[in-house]
Design a protein around this motif. Structure first.
Motif, PDB file in Angstrom:
ATOM      1  N   ARG A 208       9.210 -36.561 -21.894  1.00 48.48           N
ATOM      2  CA  ARG A 208      10.132 -36.346 -23.002  1.00 48.48           C
ATOM      3  C   ARG A 208      11.484 -36.938 -22.643  1.00 48.48           C
ATOM      4  O   ARG A 208      11.826 -37.084 -21.467  1.00 48.48           O
ATOM      5  N   VAL A 209      12.265 -37.260 -23.677  1.00 48.36           N
ATOM      6  CA  VAL A 209      13.594 -37.830 -23.453  1.00 48.36           C
ATOM      7  C   VAL A 209      14.579 -37.204 -24.436  1.00 48.36           C
ATOM      8  O   VAL A 209      14.209 -36.807 -25.547  1.00 48.36           O
TER       9      VAL A 209
ATOM     10  N   VAL B 102       9.486 -36.748 -32.397  1.00 49.17           N
ATOM     11  CA  VAL B 102       8.952 -38.017 -32.894  1.00 49.17           C
ATOM     12  C   VAL B 102       8.825 -38.974 -31.710  1.00 49.17           C
ATOM     13  O   VAL B 102       9.593 -38.899 -30.748  1.00 49.17           O
ATOM     14  N   VAL B 103       7.856 -39.874 -31.770  1.00 50.61           N
ATOM     15  CA  VAL B 103       7.640 -40.833 -30.686  1.00 50.61           C
ATOM     16  C   VAL B 103       8.837 -41.777 -30.580  1.00 50.61           C
ATOM     17  O   VAL B 103       9.305 -42.323 -31.580  1.00 50.61           O
ATOM     18  N   TYR B 104       9.317 -41.960 -29.359  1.00 47.46           N
ATOM     19  CA  TYR B 104      10.452 -42.841 -29.095  1.00 47.46           C
ATOM     20  C   TYR B 104       9.962 -44.281 -28.971  1.00 47.46           C
ATOM     21  O   TYR B 104       9.022 -44.570 -28.227  1.00 47.46           O
TER      22      TYR B 104
ATOM     23  N   GLN C 220      15.887 -38.871 -19.222  1.00 47.01           N
ATOM     24  CA  GLN C 220      14.492 -38.546 -18.967  1.00 47.01           C
ATOM     25  C   GLN C 220      14.330 -37.047 -18.713  1.00 47.01           C
ATOM     26  O   GLN C 220      15.124 -36.428 -18.012  1.00 47.01           O
ATOM     27  N   LYS C 221      13.280 -36.478 -19.308  1.00 49.68           N
ATOM     28  CA  LYS C 221      12.944 -35.072 -19.129  1.00 49.68           C
ATOM     29  C   LYS C 221      11.509 -34.978 -18.610  1.00 49.68           C
ATOM     30  O   LYS C 221      10.780 -35.973 -18.552  1.00 49.68           O
TER      31      LYS C 221
ATOM     32  N   ILE D 205       8.245 -38.659 -26.043  1.00 51.70           N
ATOM     33  CA  ILE D 205       8.579 -37.885 -27.238  1.00 51.70           C
ATOM     34  C   ILE D 205      10.064 -37.518 -27.178  1.00 51.70           C
ATOM     35  O   ILE D 205      10.580 -37.137 -26.119  1.00 51.70           O
ATOM     36  N   ILE D 206      10.745 -37.647 -28.309  1.00 51.67           N
ATOM     37  CA  ILE D 206      12.170 -37.300 -28.356  1.00 51.67           C
ATOM     38  C   ILE D 206      12.310 -35.781 -28.355  1.00 51.67           C
ATOM     39  O   ILE D 206      11.771 -35.093 -29.229  1.00 51.67           O
ATOM     40  N   ASN D 207      13.009 -35.277 -27.362  1.00 53.01           N
ATOM     41  CA  ASN D 207      13.238 -33.837 -27.253  1.00 53.01           C
ATOM     42  C   ASN D 207      14.447 -33.396 -28.075  1.00 53.01           C
ATOM     43  O   ASN D 207      14.400 -32.396 -28.789  1.00 53.01           O
TER      44      ASN D 207
END
Length: 513
Positions: free
Chosen positions: A164-165, A125-127, A159-160, A98-100
């Motif tokens: 999340r990214v 939103v989905v990456y 990367q998170k 998921i885009i952070n």
């Protein structure tokens, strides 16, 4: 039962057993359980809903393959595998992150909010790689529209935790790509310099550092093709054609060479001009008074368009709003004359349901709507719609104006007019230096805004400072005073003169109009 009968029963049972075994071998064993692995955010039941096999179904390779494609097509997963473990079907997934957060780096000429509006990805939103590459291309196209063809965009992900990214677009804007040269091939009657004056695109010059007209823009080039066509049609070249308009980028990507290849054709005069009214009530009227051109004059497409508009308005004034005026041209190439027939027919009864305007970020809707020759509820008229588009383009507030119609969803005799515009800079800043025998050395700076606050108002200010003279000017123009097609405004000035050398006094004056 006799021994012979028992033998036949045994044979029949064997055949049934063989057929059942073959069918079982062909279809495979039944799926006892579907095991979902690797999912973090997405529920297992959601994943099962995309599968084309369920528990109790056989291990059908074709349906399993289609299930794999179905899961990939959702865009939710970076990787999917389906494999068999005994009588279990194991579905292993790797979810797309998921885009952070989305950030832009390196952009100096274009603000973050403008770039954010251009891309489709958003936080939460989905990456997916496909979406990122599409947004990269959108950003590159945005910079190209602004004349920066050397711009590059590189997406980076950070990367998170919790899958999340952070998505970072690293932008190298590059240098502006200027138009170094505009050439014409095939022009005999008009020189290259005369044709360059017709175009909005201009060649690079050092004094145009405050303008963007010397940067290459594909949309502006399309508009220039139309301007060139209008110019020749206004001067009698009925057969004029633009064979090609090619923009070639230099090897170092620093500039463009634009070449227009044209065929001017011969210049025509008007021949016979007639009005053929197929509407019974109009046949009895003399409509020749509305024809703007006369036989023997040079052909002018603007005059033809004005005549179409006048005939349409005249028919409407006579109670016939639904008319279609078309022009039929008949060329006589030997005499270089063109006969024109204005064909007036009863048009379809279609009304304008509404006018939708999009793309105007700063300009108010009212500024665009007041240029329309039709309003919502009026009878649809193609000629008036063409004239409306031309009036909007003549405002010089927009890089691009597109008007098209779509059928109404509420009634078959209604249509919706869609207007899409792309705004451009409407401010001007000018500098000047000079010398005068009365004022000595002087310097002038001027500022103008042609679309003040998006209201279409024109504001100008200038300051001139000289050795013996200081002058301030300001002017304001409202093109639609009291919402009427009436321009109103004012001009004020203040002048301070040093006349000590000539008359031993100073002079001050203040005025306006």
């Amino acid at each position: 039962m006799s021994g012979f009968g028992r033998m036949w029963v045994s044979v029949a049972l064997m055949l049934v057993g063989l057929m059942w075994g073959a069918a079982r071998a062909e279809s495979g064993e039944a799926i006892a359980q579907i095991v979902i692995e690797g999912n973090q955010r997405i529920e297992a039941e959601t994943i099962r809903s995309y599968l084309l096999v369920q528990e109790g179904h056989s291990f059908d390779p074709e349906r399993i393959d289609r299930s794999l494609k179905s899961l990939f097509s959702t865009g939710l997963f970076a990787d999917v595998t389906l494999h068999r473990q005994g009588d279990h079907l194991v579905v292993s997934v790797v979810e797309n992150p998921i885009i952070n957060r989305i950030a832009f780096e390196g952009n100096m000429r274009v603000k973050d909010d403008v770039l954010s509006q251009e891309i489709q990805l958003r936080p939460r939103v989905v990456y997916t790689r496909t979406k990122v590459q599409n947004d990269v291309q959108r950003l590159i196209d945005l910079y190209r529209r602004r004349g920066r063809f050397a711009a590059t965009v590189e997406p980076k992900i950070i990367q998170k935790e919790q899958n999340r990214v952070d998505l970072v677009f690293e932008i190298n804007e590059g240098q502006p790509t200027y138009v170094q040269r505009i050439n014409f091939i095939g022009n005999r009657r008009y020189s290259d310099s005369a044709l360059r004056e017709v175009l909005t695109t201009q060649e690079e010059r050092w004094y145009r550092f405050l303008s963007s007209t010397d940067t290459y823009d594909p949309d502006r080039l399309t508009y220039d093709r139309e301007l060139l066509r209008r110019f020749y049609l206004q001067h009698g070249h009925v057969d004029f054609q633009i064979v090609s308009a090619v923009a070639e980028l230099t090897p170092d990507r620093s500039g463009f060479f634009i070449t227009f290849t044209i065929e001017e054709g011969e210049r025509y005069r008007y021949g016979d001009i007639t009005v053929d009214a197929k509407v019974s009530a109009l046949r009895e009227r003399d409509l020749s008074e509305f024809v703007a051109s006369r036989e023997g004059e040079w052909y002018n497409a603007n005059e033809v368009e004005k005549t179409v508009q006048k005939l349409t308005d005249a028919a409407g004034a006579m109670g016939h709003a639904f008319v279609d005026v078309r022009t039929q041209l008949k060329r006589d190439r030997e005499k270089q004359r063109v006969d024109i027939v204005y064909d007036i027919q009863e048009g379809p009864r279609v009304f304008i349901e509404r006018i939708d305007i999009s793309g105007n970020v700063r300009t108010l809707d009212a500024v665009i709507r007041r240029e329309f020759r039709v309003v919502e509820g009026d009878a649809f008229n193609t000629a008036k719609l063409r004239r409306s588009k031309q009036r909007i383009e003549n405002l010089n507030f927009f890089e691009k104006v597109d008007i098209h119609t779509v059928p109404s969803e509420t009634a078959p005799d209604r249509t919706v007019v869609k207007v899409a515009v792309e705004e451009k800079s409407t401010g001007d800043l000018s500098f000047g230096v000079g010398w005068s025998t009365t004022a000595g050395a002087m310097m002038e700076i001027g500022l103008r805004e042609r679309n003040l606050l998006g209201r279409g108002q024109d504001l100008r200010t200038s300051l001139m400072v000289g050795q013996r003279r200081v002058q301030i000017d300001a002017s304001f123009t409202e093109p639609y005073f009291l919402d009427r097609d009436l321009a109103a405004g004012f001009d004020v000035f203040a002048i301070q003169r040093n006349l000590q050398r000539e008359s031993s006094y100073d002079s001050s004056s203040l005025g306006g109009a």
